[in-house]
Design an enzyme around this catalytic site. Sequence first.
Site, PDB file in Angstrom:
ATOM      1  N   SER A 231      17.286   2.980   1.769  1.00 31.49           N
ATOM      2  CA  SER A 231      16.005   2.480   2.275  1.00 31.49           C
ATOM      3  C   SER A 231      15.544   3.361   3.429  1.00 31.49           C
ATOM      4  O   SER A 231      16.358   3.753   4.273  1.00 31.49           O
ATOM      5  CB  SER A 231      16.137   1.030   2.761  1.00 31.49           C
ATOM      6  N   HIS A 245       7.265   4.255   3.315  1.00 29.15           N
ATOM      7  CA  HIS A 245       8.429   3.430   2.964  1.00 29.15           C
ATOM      8  C   HIS A 245       8.998   3.918   1.645  1.00 29.15           C
ATOM      9  O   HIS A 245       8.260   4.375   0.752  1.00 29.15           O
ATOM     10  CB  HIS A 245       8.021   1.957   2.832  1.00 29.15           C
ATOM     11  N   ASN A 247      12.514   2.999  -1.149  1.00 29.80           N
ATOM     12  CA  ASN A 247      13.761   2.291  -1.462  1.00 29.80           C
ATOM     13  C   ASN A 247      14.105   2.531  -2.924  1.00 29.80           C
ATOM     14  O   ASN A 247      13.264   2.331  -3.802  1.00 29.80           O
ATOM     15  CB  ASN A 247      13.621   0.791  -1.195  1.00 29.80           C
ATOM     16  N   TYR A 248      15.330   2.984  -3.163  1.00 33.13           N
ATOM     17  CA  TYR A 248      15.840   3.089  -4.529  1.00 33.13           C
ATOM     18  C   TYR A 248      17.225   2.467  -4.549  1.00 33.13           C
ATOM     19  O   TYR A 248      18.038   2.687  -3.645  1.00 33.13           O
ATOM     20  CB  TYR A 248      15.881   4.549  -4.997  1.00 33.13           C
ATOM     21  N   ARG A 249      17.505   1.684  -5.597  1.00 29.40           N
ATOM     22  CA  ARG A 249      18.708   0.860  -5.595  1.00 29.40           C
ATOM     23  C   ARG A 249      19.265   0.680  -7.009  1.00 29.40           C
ATOM     24  O   ARG A 249      18.572   0.858  -8.006  1.00 29.40           O
ATOM     25  CB  ARG A 249      18.410  -0.508  -4.987  1.00 29.40           C
ATOM     26  N   GLY A 401      27.367 -12.372   4.973  1.00 25.36           N
ATOM     27  CA  GLY A 401      27.856 -11.179   5.652  1.00 25.36           C
ATOM     28  C   GLY A 401      26.794 -10.122   5.853  1.00 25.36           C
ATOM     29  O   GLY A 401      27.105  -8.956   6.101  1.00 25.36           O
ATOM     30  N   ARG A 403      23.997  -7.637   7.327  1.00 23.41           N
ATOM     31  CA  ARG A 403      23.859  -6.933   8.599  1.00 23.41           C
ATOM     32  C   ARG A 403      22.380  -6.944   8.978  1.00 23.41           C
ATOM     33  O   ARG A 403      21.589  -6.130   8.504  1.00 23.41           O
ATOM     34  CB  ARG A 403      24.388  -5.507   8.476  1.00 23.41           C
ATOM     35  N   GLU A 405      20.604  -6.183  11.614  1.00 26.45           N
ATOM     36  CA  GLU A 405      19.986  -5.025  12.263  1.00 26.45           C
ATOM     37  C   GLU A 405      19.519  -3.990  11.243  1.00 26.45           C
ATOM     38  O   GLU A 405      18.449  -3.397  11.388  1.00 26.45           O
ATOM     39  CB  GLU A 405      20.969  -4.389  13.247  1.00 26.45           C
TER      40      GLU A 405
END
Length: 443
Positions: A231, A245, A247-249, A401, A403, A405
Amino acid sequence: MATMQRLLRPAPRALAYSTPLRTISARFQPRFTTRQYATEPPKPEEREPIRLLSEVDARGRQLPAKVTTEDYSPTYKFFAWLRLGLGLVLMTALAYDMITGEVKADDPREHLEPSTLAERDVLAKRESGITPTSSMRLRMEAFIKEQQQDIVRELEKIDGKRFKVDNWDRAEGGGGISCVLQDGNVFEKAGVNISIVYGNLPRAAVQRMRVNHKALDADVESLPFFAAGLSLVLHPNNPMAATVHLNYRYFETANADGTTNTWWFGGGTDLTPSYLFDEDAIHFHRTIKDACDKHDKSYYPRFKKWCDEYFSVKHRNESRGVGGIFFDDLDESEKDQENLFAYVQDCLKSFLPAYLPLIEKRKDMPFTEVEKQWQQLRRGRYVEFNLVHDRGTSFGLNTPGARVESILMSLPLTARWQYMHEPEKGSREERLVSILREPREWV
């Protein structure tokens, strides 16, 4: 004459009384020798005793006396018998398992096999590394790590400052690398993050995913999953330079034995200017279209439309920016896994040539305080979309769980909300809003 007398002299008496020798071994030389030139034969008590071969070492030294079981203490004997008994029990149990094929629940051998998807992947990387024949999980992980390094290196050249690199791990498996730059020379805030997530989807999440993936088992209480993605969000200081922006997933669910249950790819990239330069939007879209057309000419128009619909701030009745592409849930019903992986690779690699020329051109342009305030208002719209409508943000914050931030890295360092603000008629600001309310084709 003297010499003749010495030769005829009789031998010493000692020769007649030489100590008899016994041959013990060809290698053994006795420690006792003939007493030559002695006037008297050796007394019996002075002779060394004759020893058996088993009582001496190779040099004729006497071996220590043998220890018999009678010499051990009762405690030593007890523990010796106890060890023997336990050994017989263990050997009997192992023999039974080998014959029947049964393994007891507490058999230590079962702990040698990795029990989770994360442990299997760690073992595979340790034993074989990551090769073209590795699982898609490992290959996607390797690819996004490589791209993160390339992108960060190029952005540091433009800004002149270094990214802060934050490596983190998840207790459930996996982890990530967050690269963040704040208060830079060019970027007010820039983040390039990768995440490798292992976990278990609860039953409710599985039910929601079955809308697009019928192969998911609806009766399971939980399902192991893997997600890997890169990201990126860049917020420039200069209001003339657009926010971008990307994002690749890759997402995968697994069966209990670690085999793949379902898989799919998702991703996209979009441009969000505060002040619109048509040539920038055209260059950005054309570069993306070229990457799409290499694989399927239907991809760009299809995914461009999907992007305009997805990045919509519905409560404002406008798009977040001038678009790009967006897709999700691309699985075997679209194309095979290798073809889709190649498509995602080309899209991600097209980012730098799509965006770097734009930021190079706009980063040093002059601007006014009024234009800076307009940029802050547009960033407020950006925040509204990310926190209210974005599925990725919602999924991340609701993952056990998570994260936080790293998930909220996409938010700008500063933003502004001004009550009932309306752009001036005929201004550049008004033109931007009119385009955001009616998305257009750029190529």
